[in-house]
Design a protein around this motif. Sequence first.
Motif, PDB file in Angstrom:
ATOM      1  N   PHE A 287      50.933 -12.398  15.489  1.00 13.88           N
ATOM      2  CA  PHE A 287      52.341 -12.344  15.899  1.00 13.88           C
ATOM      3  C   PHE A 287      52.619 -11.072  16.710  1.00 13.88           C
ATOM      4  O   PHE A 287      53.240 -10.133  16.223  1.00 13.88           O
ATOM      5  N   PRO A 288      52.134 -11.048  17.971  1.00 18.78           N
ATOM      6  CA  PRO A 288      52.469  -9.899  18.818  1.00 18.78           C
ATOM      7  C   PRO A 288      53.974  -9.875  19.096  1.00 18.78           C
ATOM      8  O   PRO A 288      54.648 -10.893  18.931  1.00 18.78           O
ATOM      9  N   PHE A 289      54.470  -8.729  19.482  1.00 18.96           N
ATOM     10  CA  PHE A 289      55.912  -8.661  19.755  1.00 18.96           C
ATOM     11  C   PHE A 289      56.158  -7.609  20.827  1.00 18.96           C
ATOM     12  O   PHE A 289      55.235  -6.903  21.255  1.00 18.96           O
TER      13      PHE A 289
ATOM     14  N   ASP B 286      55.068  -3.503  24.716  1.00 21.62           N
ATOM     15  CA  ASP B 286      54.362  -4.577  24.015  1.00 21.62           C
ATOM     16  C   ASP B 286      53.603  -4.029  22.817  1.00 21.62           C
ATOM     17  O   ASP B 286      53.122  -2.889  22.848  1.00 21.62           O
ATOM     18  N   ASP B 287      53.472  -4.851  21.807  1.00 19.07           N
ATOM     19  CA  ASP B 287      52.651  -4.496  20.645  1.00 19.07           C
ATOM     20  C   ASP B 287      51.699  -5.647  20.381  1.00 19.07           C
ATOM     21  O   ASP B 287      52.115  -6.718  19.925  1.00 19.07           O
TER      22      ASP B 287
ATOM     23  N   CYS C 115      65.284  -8.264  25.848  1.00 18.95           N
ATOM     24  CA  CYS C 115      64.635  -9.325  25.088  1.00 18.95           C
ATOM     25  C   CYS C 115      63.714  -8.653  24.078  1.00 18.95           C
ATOM     26  O   CYS C 115      62.848  -7.869  24.449  1.00 18.95           O
ATOM     27  N   SER C 116      63.941  -8.930  22.790  1.00 19.73           N
ATOM     28  CA  SER C 116      63.063  -8.398  21.733  1.00 19.73           C
ATOM     29  C   SER C 116      62.382  -9.594  21.090  1.00 19.73           C
ATOM     30  O   SER C 116      62.902 -10.175  20.145  1.00 19.73           O
ATOM     31  N   PHE C 117      61.232  -9.964  21.650  1.00 18.59           N
ATOM     32  CA  PHE C 117      60.617 -11.227  21.243  1.00 18.59           C
ATOM     33  C   PHE C 117      59.571 -11.050  20.149  1.00 18.59           C
ATOM     34  O   PHE C 117      58.996  -9.975  19.997  1.00 18.59           O
ATOM     35  N   THR C 118      59.357 -12.126  19.412  1.00 15.64           N
ATOM     36  CA  THR C 118      58.164 -12.251  18.571  1.00 15.64           C
ATOM     37  C   THR C 118      57.411 -13.458  19.086  1.00 15.64           C
ATOM     38  O   THR C 118      57.983 -14.527  19.275  1.00 15.64           O
ATOM     39  N   GLU C 119      56.129 -13.283  19.328  1.00 15.36           N
ATOM     40  CA  GLU C 119      55.257 -14.339  19.850  1.00 15.36           C
ATOM     41  C   GLU C 119      54.408 -14.870  18.712  1.00 15.36           C
ATOM     42  O   GLU C 119      54.201 -14.179  17.704  1.00 15.36           O
ATOM     43  N   VAL C 120      53.881 -16.084  18.886  1.00 16.12           N
ATOM     44  CA  VAL C 120      52.940 -16.613  17.896  1.00 16.12           C
ATOM     45  C   VAL C 120      51.733 -17.113  18.669  1.00 16.12           C
ATOM     46  O   VAL C 120      51.845 -18.020  19.483  1.00 16.12           O
TER      47      VAL C 120
END
Length: 786
Positions: free
Chosen positions: A635-637, A662-663, A462-467
């Motif tokens: 926008f952490p990812f 995590d970033d 899973c390569s997600f982008t969070e908001v």
Amino acid sequence: MFCNTSKEIGGLGHGLKRKEDARFIQGKGHYVDDIKLPGMLYMDIVRSPYAYAKILNIDASKALEIPGVLAVITGRDLEKYNLHWMPTLMSDTQMVLPTDTVMYYAQEVCAVIATERYIAADGVAAVEVEYEPMKPIVDAHKALDPGMPILRPDKGKTDNHIWHWEAGDREATDKLFANAEVVVKEQVYIPRIHVASIETCGCVADFDPIEAHLTMYMTTQAPHAIRTVIALVAGHVGLSEEKVRVIASDIGGGFGGKVPVYPGYVIAIAASVLIGKPVKWIEDRMENLQADSFARDYDMTCELAATKDGKIQGLRIKTLADHGYTDAAANPSKYPAGMFSICTGSYDYGVAFTEMDAVYTNKPPGGVAYRCSFRVTEAVHAIERMVDRLALEIGKDSAQLRMENFIKKEQFPYHSPLGWEYDSGDYGPALQKAMDIIGYDELRKEQAEKRKNGELMGIGICSFTEVVGAGPSKDFDILGIKMFDSAEIRVHPTGKAIARFGTKSQGQGHETTYAQIIAQELGIPAEHIHIEEGDTDTAPYGLGTYASRSTPTAGAAAAVAARKLRDKARKIAAYLLEVSEEDLEWEVGKFFVKGAPEKSKTIQELVFAAYTNHPQGMEAGFEATHYYDPPNLTFPFGSYICVVDIDKETGSIKIRRFVAIDDCGTIINPMIVEGQIHGGLTQGLAPAMFEELIYDEDGNMLNGSFMDYLVPTSVESPKWETGHTITPCPHHPIGAKGVGESPTVGAPPAIANAIIDALSHLGVTHIDIPITPLKVWNILVEKGVI
Ligand code: MCN
């Protein structure tokens, strides 16, 4: 990255031990149930055994005969004082206690007030309620069928539709799909789950009839916003906001479930006002599980369009959302339904369209933000499942497909087709790091070998982008109150500080990390900075802790307030050292004259001077407050890789390895961030493999206790292997992004993708979460493996 002095004072980037843990590990935390006030009464609640029924009669006579039972409060009683409708943080509402019809299983019907908690429980057992059961709506797909009862005529509804929301370009997306070389489609269902924090909800409502003042001790993630809401209710009995004080002391987990105002709080207030004594209400575990804090129940029709060689071109998602009897998050504007529009994920493509319809059913109120960004988990699950689905369709490695389609570093800030401006990102290195740590290429070879022997092994990514952030105020509000947050720093003459915030930690470690931000900016050691949150009489107004917003908003406010103080310290230093401000340089903890480092003043000396020897005309004291309104969300990812082995005889699933990169931009405290990620990953494992609330056709909850609603523990959790990349947020004063929810968002698709990957050669393209051994066993039987 940060200097040694910064380490000595516990500044940014240092794994300072959590200041709050000393009291937690010694059992000295102070929770709402620890509060005991003179003359305090206890409340317990009679709940409905039916999902939909008319209340024909409530007979409280036997309960009132029990010595110690003082009152039984019904909806009709509250109606007399105009207290029978709930106030709400969002735009939907419900009755505090129903006057004629119960609308969901375990709904509050009436409340018993007694001198002891156990007497109140005896009173509950003695209340006799006569019901006339009706056929409830339990299936969201049938909620709009003709002939269905209209559940919310009180809201002027003529059907059970709550709202429609859409984003993107429908026409362009339809056109693209009509002409695409490859279209993959899946029905993806995310079940209803429960927040399940260790501490249940509760309060002590303490009304002082002489001062006409209400103190509400309660479990809330948003004390100030709740006070404003309570003031609306209390207004009916003559209270106004300055006479209402909310105090949230330690909280044993919130995860989004302690944002809403529940009926129990309002009944306790009403009871305290009517009787004139403090009233305590603490839910028991089953009440909490059966009646509060539900999220999800989303049925998503997901489609992805691409070229034959795997260039993703477009996304289309249509969602039916079951929000139960009341939508805890009914506002269909950009916030919170709009958070779903992060569904385009980490990939660069031209067009997307997504639409969502929410409906009422006879399930308990839904739509709570479960850790905690509304609908981000659902959105990320949809896109990350579909990318794997596409990889399977075109026969391309799923890591390679992601690498080829990632938004590139140089494209940031990136305007997504559904309207977000992603502030920053660098997705390839995060995935590469996860692949290197887990040994991706070797694993794929091992998988190929194992398949030859009939063994089932899967690898999921899973390569997600969070908001996250819940600001800026131009886009987000609660009850019209803009979504900023605040910090107030007050430094005493000795150089020790107290800082207060409008947020409220429920276990996230704010007492440590806020102190670290101030330490970094002001040079005062973190151990000398005392942090307070949760008391509306002392803390500046803020909107609370959820949506991983504390770092993006209050953390930023702390940095800016500290910088205001540093500016003041510079002026005092210039005065004391008899140089101009421009001749001074700052090194953590002191100002010195450029070229003459021996001529310096420490921050402690400068603070003392602010009270004793400040320049003429300067205001005395050393205090600053800042209300921070972020220019954008953050926008952490991250990229997660999960490896599973499946027992082909039993269907049992073992997570062999799980690597999470995590970033979250600049890291304030790496130990706390790692703790957040460990906890969040376990909370992501929960819906992936264990948790799902099940209702029968009469609307009864079938797994209403922890015996059968399975919350994973450390025993079920694999060894989480964590790491990070750092891509600072360009608009945050210290470059930080939120992190609290990322792991909960990223874990379910990684785990689901791994399990489905293990079965994909058998023709399996999708399985809904939670993926249990029974579901897998059934598939193995169907495919002839067993
Ligand atoms: N942090 C950091 N460096 C960063 C980002 C964050 O050191 N770059 C630290 C913060 O300073 C904070 C913690 O990590 O101490 C989490 O910060 P943040 O991501 O800003 O999230 P919030 O503090 O706003 O917490 C909310 C988030 C959400 S939405 C839920 S739900 C949640 C969660 O955090 N509920 C929790 N983590 C939880 N952890 C516990 N123990 N209990 C809950 O109820």
